[in-house]
Scaffold this active site. Structure first.
Site, PDB file in Angstrom:
ATOM      1  N   ASP A  82       0.816  -1.220   0.000  1.00 28.80           N
ATOM      2  CA  ASP A  82       0.000   0.000   0.000  1.00 28.80           C
ATOM      3  C   ASP A  82       0.849   1.269   0.000  1.00 28.80           C
ATOM      4  O   ASP A  82       0.499   2.254  -0.643  1.00 28.80           O
ATOM      5  CB  ASP A  82      -0.947  -0.018   1.212  1.00 28.80           C
ATOM      6  CG  ASP A  82      -1.925  -1.168   1.125  1.00 28.80           C
ATOM      7  OD1 ASP A  82      -2.711  -1.222   0.167  1.00 28.80           O
ATOM      8  OD2 ASP A  82      -1.875  -2.049   2.001  1.00 28.80           O
ATOM      9  N   GLN A  85       2.052   2.191  -3.526  1.00 31.62           N
ATOM     10  CA  GLN A  85       1.065   2.229  -4.613  1.00 31.62           C
ATOM     11  C   GLN A  85       0.914   3.617  -5.235  1.00 31.62           C
ATOM     12  O   GLN A  85       0.794   3.765  -6.451  1.00 31.62           O
ATOM     13  CB  GLN A  85      -0.303   1.754  -4.102  1.00 31.62           C
ATOM     14  CG  GLN A  85      -0.377   0.254  -3.900  1.00 31.62           C
ATOM     15  CD  GLN A  85      -1.752  -0.230  -3.512  1.00 31.62           C
ATOM     16  OE1 GLN A  85      -2.710   0.548  -3.477  1.00 31.62           O
ATOM     17  NE2 GLN A  85      -1.865  -1.504  -3.210  1.00 31.62           N
ATOM     18  N   HIS A 107      -7.299  -3.661  -1.199  1.00 33.10           N
ATOM     19  CA  HIS A 107      -7.471  -2.922   0.056  1.00 33.10           C
ATOM     20  C   HIS A 107      -7.829  -1.486  -0.320  1.00 33.10           C
ATOM     21  O   HIS A 107      -7.211  -0.913  -1.236  1.00 33.10           O
ATOM     22  CB  HIS A 107      -6.168  -2.986   0.859  1.00 33.10           C
ATOM     23  CG  HIS A 107      -6.195  -2.270   2.180  1.00 33.10           C
ATOM     24  ND1 HIS A 107      -7.341  -2.110   2.938  1.00 33.10           N
ATOM     25  CD2 HIS A 107      -5.197  -1.656   2.887  1.00 33.10           C
ATOM     26  CE1 HIS A 107      -7.044  -1.452   4.048  1.00 33.10           C
ATOM     27  NE2 HIS A 107      -5.758  -1.160   4.032  1.00 33.10           N
ATOM     28  N   GLY A 133      -2.189 -14.445   1.023  1.00 30.94           N
ATOM     29  CA  GLY A 133      -2.086 -14.913  -0.353  1.00 30.94           C
ATOM     30  C   GLY A 133      -2.006 -16.423  -0.488  1.00 30.94           C
ATOM     31  O   GLY A 133      -2.682 -17.028  -1.340  1.00 30.94           O
ATOM     32  N   ASP A 190     -10.667  -2.899   8.490  1.00 29.13           N
ATOM     33  CA  ASP A 190      -9.325  -3.483   8.443  1.00 29.13           C
ATOM     34  C   ASP A 190      -8.395  -2.765   9.434  1.00 29.13           C
ATOM     35  O   ASP A 190      -7.679  -3.403  10.212  1.00 29.13           O
ATOM     36  CB  ASP A 190      -8.791  -3.356   7.013  1.00 29.13           C
ATOM     37  CG  ASP A 190      -7.528  -4.141   6.797  1.00 29.13           C
ATOM     38  OD1 ASP A 190      -7.602  -5.382   6.790  1.00 29.13           O
ATOM     39  OD2 ASP A 190      -6.453  -3.527   6.645  1.00 29.13           O
ATOM     40  N   GLU A 194      -6.438  -3.869  12.891  1.00 28.88           N
ATOM     41  CA  GLU A 194      -4.986  -3.709  12.997  1.00 28.88           C
ATOM     42  C   GLU A 194      -4.558  -2.765  14.118  1.00 28.88           C
ATOM     43  O   GLU A 194      -3.510  -2.950  14.731  1.00 28.88           O
ATOM     44  CB  GLU A 194      -4.425  -3.192  11.667  1.00 28.88           C
ATOM     45  CG  GLU A 194      -4.509  -4.213  10.545  1.00 28.88           C
ATOM     46  CD  GLU A 194      -4.192  -3.646   9.186  1.00 28.88           C
ATOM     47  OE1 GLU A 194      -4.258  -4.389   8.202  1.00 28.88           O
ATOM     48  OE2 GLU A 194      -3.885  -2.435   9.092  1.00 28.88           O
ATOM     49  N   GLU A 225       1.813 -22.519  26.715  1.00 29.75           N
ATOM     50  CA  GLU A 225       0.437 -22.446  27.179  1.00 29.75           C
ATOM     51  C   GLU A 225      -0.333 -21.315  26.495  1.00 29.75           C
ATOM     52  O   GLU A 225      -1.487 -21.485  26.100  1.00 29.75           O
ATOM     53  CB  GLU A 225       0.410 -22.242  28.703  1.00 29.75           C
ATOM     54  CG  GLU A 225      -0.966 -22.082  29.301  1.00 29.75           C
ATOM     55  CD  GLU A 225      -1.862 -23.293  29.062  1.00 29.75           C
ATOM     56  OE1 GLU A 225      -1.338 -24.416  29.019  1.00 29.75           O
ATOM     57  OE2 GLU A 225      -3.085 -23.095  28.890  1.00 29.75           O
ATOM     58  N   SER A 252     -13.238 -28.619  28.110  1.00 28.89           N
ATOM     59  CA  SER A 252     -13.823 -29.326  29.252  1.00 28.89           C
ATOM     60  C   SER A 252     -14.776 -28.397  30.001  1.00 28.89           C
ATOM     61  O   SER A 252     -14.644 -27.168  29.931  1.00 28.89           O
ATOM     62  CB  SER A 252     -12.708 -29.752  30.214  1.00 28.89           C
ATOM     63  OG  SER A 252     -12.184 -28.603  30.856  1.00 28.89           O
TER      64      SER A 252
HETATM   65  P1  NDP Z   1       3.521  -7.764  -1.140  1.00 33.12           P
HETATM   66  O1  NDP Z   1       4.307  -7.061  -0.085  1.00 33.12           O
HETATM   67  O2  NDP Z   1       3.538  -9.237  -1.122  1.00 33.12           O
HETATM   68  O3  NDP Z   1       3.994  -7.225  -2.564  1.00 33.12           O
HETATM   69  C1  NDP Z   1       5.207  -7.578  -3.046  1.00 33.12           C
HETATM   70  C2  NDP Z   1       5.228  -7.339  -4.540  1.00 33.12           C
HETATM   71  O4  NDP Z   1       5.177  -5.929  -4.804  1.00 33.12           O
HETATM   72  C3  NDP Z   1       6.466  -7.897  -5.157  1.00 33.12           C
HETATM   73  O5  NDP Z   1       6.169  -8.404  -6.442  1.00 33.12           O
HETATM   74  C4  NDP Z   1       7.336  -6.656  -5.254  1.00 33.12           C
HETATM   75  O6  NDP Z   1       8.300  -6.740  -6.253  1.00 33.12           O
HETATM   76  C5  NDP Z   1       6.288  -5.623  -5.639  1.00 33.12           C
HETATM   77  N1  NDP Z   1       6.737  -4.270  -5.448  1.00 33.12           N
HETATM   78  C6  NDP Z   1       7.169  -3.714  -4.283  1.00 33.12           C
HETATM   79  N2  NDP Z   1       7.523  -2.427  -4.505  1.00 33.12           N
HETATM   80  C7  NDP Z   1       7.323  -2.203  -5.826  1.00 33.12           C
HETATM   81  C8  NDP Z   1       7.514  -1.073  -6.645  1.00 33.12           C
HETATM   82  N3  NDP Z   1       7.953   0.092  -6.166  1.00 33.12           N
HETATM   83  N4  NDP Z   1       7.225  -1.203  -7.963  1.00 33.12           N
HETATM   84  C9  NDP Z   1       6.765  -2.350  -8.475  1.00 33.12           C
HETATM   85  N5  NDP Z   1       6.560  -3.448  -7.740  1.00 33.12           N
HETATM   86  C10 NDP Z   1       6.836  -3.378  -6.422  1.00 33.12           C
HETATM   87  O7  NDP Z   1       2.033  -7.192  -1.146  1.00 33.12           O
HETATM   88  P2  NDP Z   1       0.726  -7.909  -0.601  1.00 33.12           P
HETATM   89  O8  NDP Z   1       0.337  -8.965  -1.580  1.00 33.12           O
HETATM   90  O9  NDP Z   1       0.887  -8.249   0.840  1.00 33.12           O
HETATM   91  O10 NDP Z   1      -0.307  -6.703  -0.669  1.00 33.12           O
HETATM   92  C11 NDP Z   1      -0.796  -6.252  -1.924  1.00 33.12           C
HETATM   93  C12 NDP Z   1      -2.149  -5.593  -1.691  1.00 33.12           C
HETATM   94  O11 NDP Z   1      -3.043  -6.598  -1.198  1.00 33.12           O
HETATM   95  C13 NDP Z   1      -2.126  -4.495  -0.651  1.00 33.12           C
HETATM   96  O12 NDP Z   1      -3.056  -3.521  -1.046  1.00 33.12           O
HETATM   97  C14 NDP Z   1      -2.606  -5.193   0.613  1.00 33.12           C
HETATM   98  O13 NDP Z   1      -3.201  -4.312   1.542  1.00 33.12           O
HETATM   99  C15 NDP Z   1      -3.628  -6.131   0.012  1.00 33.12           C
HETATM  100  N6  NDP Z   1      -3.918  -7.309   0.815  1.00 33.12           N
HETATM  101  C16 NDP Z   1      -2.912  -8.092   1.263  1.00 33.12           C
HETATM  102  C17 NDP Z   1      -3.177  -9.252   1.964  1.00 33.12           C
HETATM  103  C18 NDP Z   1      -2.073 -10.187   2.360  1.00 33.12           C
HETATM  104  O14 NDP Z   1      -2.366 -11.332   2.632  1.00 33.12           O
HETATM  105  N7  NDP Z   1      -0.812  -9.782   2.373  1.00 33.12           N
HETATM  106  C19 NDP Z   1      -4.565  -9.635   2.303  1.00 33.12           C
HETATM  107  C20 NDP Z   1      -5.562  -8.815   1.681  1.00 33.12           C
HETATM  108  C21 NDP Z   1      -5.235  -7.681   0.998  1.00 33.12           C
HETATM  109  P3  NDP Z   1       9.822  -7.222  -5.871  1.00 33.12           P
HETATM  110  O15 NDP Z   1       9.689  -8.568  -5.228  1.00 33.12           O
HETATM  111  O16 NDP Z   1      10.482  -7.239  -7.193  1.00 33.12           O
HETATM  112  O17 NDP Z   1      10.356  -6.186  -4.933  1.00 33.12           O
END
Ligand code: NDP
Length: 330
Positions: A82, A85, A107, A133, A190, A194, A225, A252
């Site tokens: 986030d 983004q 999100h 994920g 959310d 958090e 525990e 229990s």
């Molecule tokens: P991640 O932290 O897993 O994202 C990592 C990915 O983002 C990698 O592919 C990384 O590339 C890429 N990335 C990071 N910085 C950049 C950048 N500057 N430019 C391009 N690519 C970039 O994200 P999440 O999957 O955790 O979260 C994604 C969205 O999903 C968020 O909005 C989050 O709130 C939402 N969300 C997440 C959940 C979860 O389970 N984590 C649950 C529900 C919603 P590289 O590896 O090359 O750096």
């Protein structure tokens, strides 16, 4: 009552001839990309040219820069952290938006707080799995539903909802039902979890660990525990499956009574004082004597406490939600 969307509410045809660009191949990106790909949707992955993008190629998906994917995508799923983004959107995605395109979020944060404000002809939609994920992918492969919120913030094309529902369906989120929400509600719920619920849980666990070890209990035993054994995780899982209070039946009677009869006293303003009192009555045997008396008299307090717990309106709401989501009642 919350609106629930199921597979039958979604028309997969709207995705035919359209490309979904998954920006980011991390937790959500990989899971959502693979689910969509398995569902026959045309997927491309956009990211930084590094090992993460190589993984997408190894998974058999077309991989390219963020800008190239944004240009190719009719639906662009922003699945990067986030906090990055806003910049990535401004520099690499916004230049490739055009009327009829959709921007999808997992999100609502950046849209809700106005950090990303796409042009009004862009659809701004959300399919937000309530699951990490790996869980999104595992549930899909197991033929189970992935719990999710769906929302439309902006309907530039007039087809934002059909796109949202088709996307949710292809990800496996409408198998038993996705709940309609808004970007504001999803973000605030959310964050409430958090910022308050989980800190409170963590503080209790850490506080109890400190307290018990200060009282001379073995740290290993206290940790085991409190959460290390995964019993706590199991309890949370049962709460989601059969109900917050109904899961008490897995414990229990002594455990149930101890929990229900101490519910009110567990979190007074002076939490430390309650820890002291609870430990004291365990150590000096007063709880054991109370429970003995309770058993001898036919469980009047236990019965009343349990009936009161099961009479709480949340029990009915749990039944309602499970019925809406098509799951068996516990
Ligand atoms: P991640 O932290 O897993 O994202 C990592 C990915 O983002 C990698 O592919 C990384 O590339 C890429 N990335 C990071 N910085 C950049 C950048 N500057 N430019 C391009 N690519 C970039 O994200 P999440 O999957 O955790 O979260 C994604 C969205 O999903 C968020 O909005 C989050 O709130 C939402 N969300 C997440 C959940 C979860 O389970 N984590 C649950 C529900 C919603 P590289 O590896 O090359 O750096």
């Amino acid at each position: 009552m919350a609106r629930i969307y199921r597979d039958t509410d979604a028309d997969p045809a709207i995705l035919e001839g359209r490309t979904v660009a998954i920006i980011g191949y991390g937790n959500q990106g990989r899971a959502q990309a693979l689910n969509l790909h398995d569902g026959g949707v045309a997927v491309v992955v956009g990211g930084i040219p590094d090992a993460t993008l190589d993984r997408a190629k190894e998974d058999g998906l077309p991989a390219m820069s963020v800008a190239e994917a944004a240009a190719a995508g009719d639906i662009i799923c922003l699945l990067i952290p986030d906090e990055v983004q806003q910049q990535v959107y401004r520099e690499e995605i916004a230049p490739h938006l055009a009327p009829g395109k959709a921007l999808d979020f997992a999100h609502g944060y950046n849209v809700h707080y106005g950090f990303i404000a796409p042009p009004e002809e862009t659809d701004v939609i959300m399919v937000a799995p309530r699951m990490i994920g790996v869980g999104v992918r595992d549930a899909y492969l197991a033929g189970k539903s992935v719990p999710a919120f769906v929302a439309v913030h902006q309907d530039g094309s007039g087809q934002a909802w059909p796109k949202t529902l088709a996307l949710a369906r292809a990800m496996g989120c409408t198998r038993s039902g996705a709940i309609e929400t808004t970007f504001a509600e999803e973000t605030e719920l959310d964050h409430f979890s958090e910022h308050f619920v989980w800190p409170a849980v963590f503080r209790i666990l850490v506080g109890c660990y400190d307290f018990l070890t200060e009282k001379g209990y073995q740290p290993e035993a206290a940790l085991m525990e409190l959460w290390g054994s995964k019993e706590a995780a199991e309890v949370l899982e049962r709460m989601a499956e059969v109900g917050l209070f109904k899961q008490l039946d897995f414990h229990s009677p002594t455990s149930q009574y101890g929990t229900l009869s101490r519910l009110e006293a567990a979190l007074p303003a002076e939490t430390r004082g309650c820890m002291e009192a609870a430990l004291e009555e365990i150590k000096d045997g007063s709880f054991a004597r109370e429970w003995e008396t309770e058993q001898a008299s036919g469980y009047p307090v236990f019965t009343r406490l349990k009936q009161a717990a099961l009479s709480h309106p949340l029990n009915e709401m749990e039944r309602t939600v499970r019925r809406l989501l098509g799951e068996q009642l516990g």
